[in-house]
Design an enzyme around this catalytic site. Sequence first.
Site, mmCIF file in Angstrom:
data_model
loop_
_atom_site.group_PDB
_atom_site.id
_atom_site.type_symbol
_atom_site.label_atom_id
_atom_site.label_comp_id
_atom_site.label_asym_id
_atom_site.label_seq_id
_atom_site.Cartn_x
_atom_site.Cartn_y
_atom_site.Cartn_z
ATOM 1 N N SER A 144 0.837 -1.194 0.052
ATOM 2 C CA SER A 144 0.042 -0.084 0.130
ATOM 3 C C SER A 144 0.952 1.127 0.001
ATOM 4 O O SER A 144 1.023 1.886 0.991
ATOM 5 C CB SER A 144 -0.984 -0.117 1.274
ATOM 6 O OG SER A 144 -0.310 0.067 2.476
ATOM 7 N N HIS A 167 -3.593 -6.133 2.584
ATOM 8 C CA HIS A 167 -2.495 -7.065 3.237
ATOM 9 C C HIS A 167 -3.344 -8.500 3.335
ATOM 10 O O HIS A 167 -2.798 -9.380 3.674
ATOM 11 C CB HIS A 167 -1.963 -6.584 4.396
ATOM 12 C CG HIS A 167 -0.963 -5.481 4.236
ATOM 13 N ND1 HIS A 167 -0.516 -4.614 5.215
ATOM 14 C CD2 HIS A 167 -0.492 -4.704 3.033
ATOM 15 C CE1 HIS A 167 0.329 -3.819 4.730
ATOM 16 N NE2 HIS A 167 0.243 -3.875 3.637
ATOM 17 N N GLU A 175 -4.695 -2.409 9.293
ATOM 18 C CA GLU A 175 -3.880 -3.051 10.582
ATOM 19 C C GLU A 175 -4.746 -2.808 11.699
ATOM 20 O O GLU A 175 -5.300 -1.405 11.799
ATOM 21 C CB GLU A 175 -2.823 -2.393 10.423
ATOM 22 C CG GLU A 175 -1.866 -2.759 9.166
ATOM 23 C CD GLU A 175 -0.594 -1.805 9.163
ATOM 24 O OE1 GLU A 175 -0.218 -1.447 10.150
ATOM 25 O OE2 GLU A 175 0.270 -1.970 8.296
ATOM 26 N N GLU A 193 1.662 -9.723 7.139
ATOM 27 C CA GLU A 193 2.761 -9.149 8.299
ATOM 28 C C GLU A 193 2.339 -10.017 9.414
ATOM 29 O O GLU A 193 2.608 -9.706 10.784
ATOM 30 C CB GLU A 193 2.166 -7.646 8.523
ATOM 31 C CG GLU A 193 2.394 -6.692 7.243
ATOM 32 C CD GLU A 193 2.507 -5.216 7.559
ATOM 33 O OE1 GLU A 193 1.772 -4.918 8.900
ATOM 34 O OE2 GLU A 193 2.693 -4.607 6.813
ATOM 35 N N ASP A 252 -4.282 1.217 11.689
ATOM 36 C CA ASP A 252 -3.984 1.650 10.366
ATOM 37 C C ASP A 252 -4.939 1.341 9.091
ATOM 38 O O ASP A 252 -4.924 0.430 8.634
ATOM 39 C CB ASP A 252 -2.582 1.075 9.847
ATOM 40 C CG ASP A 252 -2.130 1.886 8.553
ATOM 41 O OD1 ASP A 252 -2.895 2.740 8.185
ATOM 42 O OD2 ASP A 252 -1.068 1.353 8.137
ATOM 43 N N GLU A 278 -2.922 5.755 12.065
ATOM 44 C CA GLU A 278 -2.196 5.969 11.217
ATOM 45 C C GLU A 278 -3.146 6.043 9.907
ATOM 46 O O GLU A 278 -3.956 5.245 9.679
ATOM 47 C CB GLU A 278 -1.070 5.008 11.191
ATOM 48 C CG GLU A 278 -0.131 4.879 9.859
ATOM 49 C CD GLU A 278 0.739 3.652 9.587
ATOM 50 O OE1 GLU A 278 1.113 3.159 10.924
ATOM 51 O OE2 GLU A 278 0.824 3.443 8.693
ATOM 52 N N ASP A 302 1.686 8.274 7.417
ATOM 53 C CA ASP A 302 2.306 7.392 6.678
ATOM 54 C C ASP A 302 2.357 7.836 4.940
ATOM 55 O O ASP A 302 3.289 8.684 4.501
ATOM 56 C CB ASP A 302 1.743 5.942 6.600
ATOM 57 C CG ASP A 302 2.575 4.937 5.838
ATOM 58 O OD1 ASP A 302 3.590 5.266 5.051
ATOM 59 O OD2 ASP A 302 2.035 3.834 5.794
ATOM 60 N N LYS A 326 9.614 5.009 7.171
ATOM 61 C CA LYS A 326 9.927 3.725 6.361
ATOM 62 C C LYS A 326 11.262 4.296 5.684
ATOM 63 O O LYS A 326 10.987 5.045 4.672
ATOM 64 C CB LYS A 326 8.739 3.475 5.505
ATOM 65 C CG LYS A 326 7.608 2.970 6.244
ATOM 66 C CD LYS A 326 6.382 2.880 5.282
ATOM 67 C CE LYS A 326 5.255 2.027 5.598
ATOM 68 N NZ LYS A 326 4.053 2.173 5.015
ATOM 69 N N HIS A 333 8.633 -1.272 9.431
ATOM 70 C CA HIS A 333 8.938 -2.328 8.452
ATOM 71 C C HIS A 333 7.969 -1.984 6.999
ATOM 72 O O HIS A 333 7.274 -0.798 7.106
ATOM 73 C CB HIS A 333 8.532 -3.589 8.735
ATOM 74 C CG HIS A 333 7.010 -3.739 9.073
ATOM 75 N ND1 HIS A 333 6.260 -5.152 9.273
ATOM 76 C CD2 HIS A 333 6.136 -3.000 9.177
ATOM 77 C CE1 HIS A 333 5.176 -4.796 9.382
ATOM 78 N NE2 HIS A 333 4.793 -3.670 9.333
ATOM 79 N N LYS A 349 6.884 -0.420 14.532
ATOM 80 C CA LYS A 349 5.780 -1.011 13.823
ATOM 81 C C LYS A 349 6.491 -2.270 13.080
ATOM 82 O O LYS A 349 6.912 -1.584 11.978
ATOM 83 C CB LYS A 349 5.067 -0.049 13.169
ATOM 84 C CG LYS A 349 3.753 -0.979 12.339
ATOM 85 C CD LYS A 349 2.916 -0.070 11.833
ATOM 86 C CE LYS A 349 2.884 0.043 10.469
ATOM 87 N NZ LYS A 349 1.592 0.278 9.656
#
Length: 426
Positions: free
Chosen positions: A40, A153, A162, A203, A240, A283, A310, A335, A363, A386
């Site tokens: 993403s 994901h 998330e 993840e 998230d 997030e 993000d 990131k 990550h 994270k």
Amino acid sequence: HITNIGAHEALDSRGNPTLEVEVELSDGASGVALVPSGASTGNREACERRDGNAERFRGRGVLDAARSVNTELRGLLLGMRADRQAELDQAMISLDGTENKRRIGANAILGVSLAAARAAASSLGVPLWRYLGGSQACVMPVPMINVLNGGAHADNPLDFQEFMILPVGAASFAEAVRMGAEVFHSLKEVLKRAGHAVNVGDEGGFAPDLRTAVEALDFLMDSIERAGFRPGQDIALGLDPAASEFHSPAGYLYAGQDRHLSSEEQVDYLAELVRAYPIVSIEDGMAEDDPAGWQMLTARLGDRCQLVGDDVFCTNPALFQSGVEQGIGNAILVKINQIGTLTETQEVLRIAARHGYRAVISHRSGETEDTSISDLAVAGNGGFIKTGSMSRSDRTAKYNRLLRIEREIGAGAIYAGPLSFPRVIR
Ligand code: PGA
Ligand code: ZN
């Protein structure tokens, strides 16, 4: 000084090719780094260079990027000192010459940047966290553990990407990991009992067939209590939504619930979730192309919730600086491959510190066994990391590295949990 640089194709956690880079020094020391990759991704991220040759790895090969490392970057950096990180990184940025590192590739540049830092640390005989953070580094980050996966994901209808647990009440990082793992297992049991599949997403979190955030949050609350912890006091929650992924000019589309929300309604919805659950971090609650929505969310929840940018900041110093000026969020997701050098990543951390923004080292959904981000999280004294759930070696490698770092720091280690969330009722 640098005597050799070599790059090769390796595999990431999704079975896609990525770069492994090795930097060798004249004193015999060397450093190896592997590059992560997102799913993403923000629109303004630095460019990950892929071959596009459909005959290999479905077009995702990185042979061209590897060749650039082995020729151009090798030629540029041979003879330079590995401990002059800013000089190395600046030389690569200048040679690339584009705004988003698309010519040489941010994946190529990041691989060299990280491997050089590792080589320099190894040459000095110190661990990476101490090389990057100096003798002041002693704060162990709060892990933001992504135990339920949706969005890009996972294959379930859950719109939010998330759902995280944050062991804020732990006394140490090791205890935070234990608490996280206990809730992970408790969640597995609770989901199984409700008839859900407990296979895991990219993840390492579960990806059950849930439709709404409320359903997911109720499962989390239940699993925290069943594991013997107090929601909010011992373990807080984080989200998230990765809202850029389901935002369009028509608004925020909740496909799982078949409804559209305006920016105002999206803010109301998030505020309602924060009221009803012990959520301390959100997030990308708003999309990267909805700065007005971001401002609304920040005005509404900024005093009681960590609002992490993000996609909207992309770990880019210029984007971040301008976001700060616009009153967007109060924290940044960091990131390393969104920007492509260690130096620019550290610049982002300095901007965050200067403006009172929190920094969450992160990550990507496509990872490797590389654990540089664990060291970076401690080096920056940032207080948050994270790095996924309590399963899959690509995720647990980061936690295991942090456990080792906590032991290396010894009695001087401070766990950031209780410091970071004094508002959580204990
Ligand atoms: P990504 O997901 O690595 O696929 O971008 C992680 C995130 O959105 O935080
Ligand atoms: Zn995100």
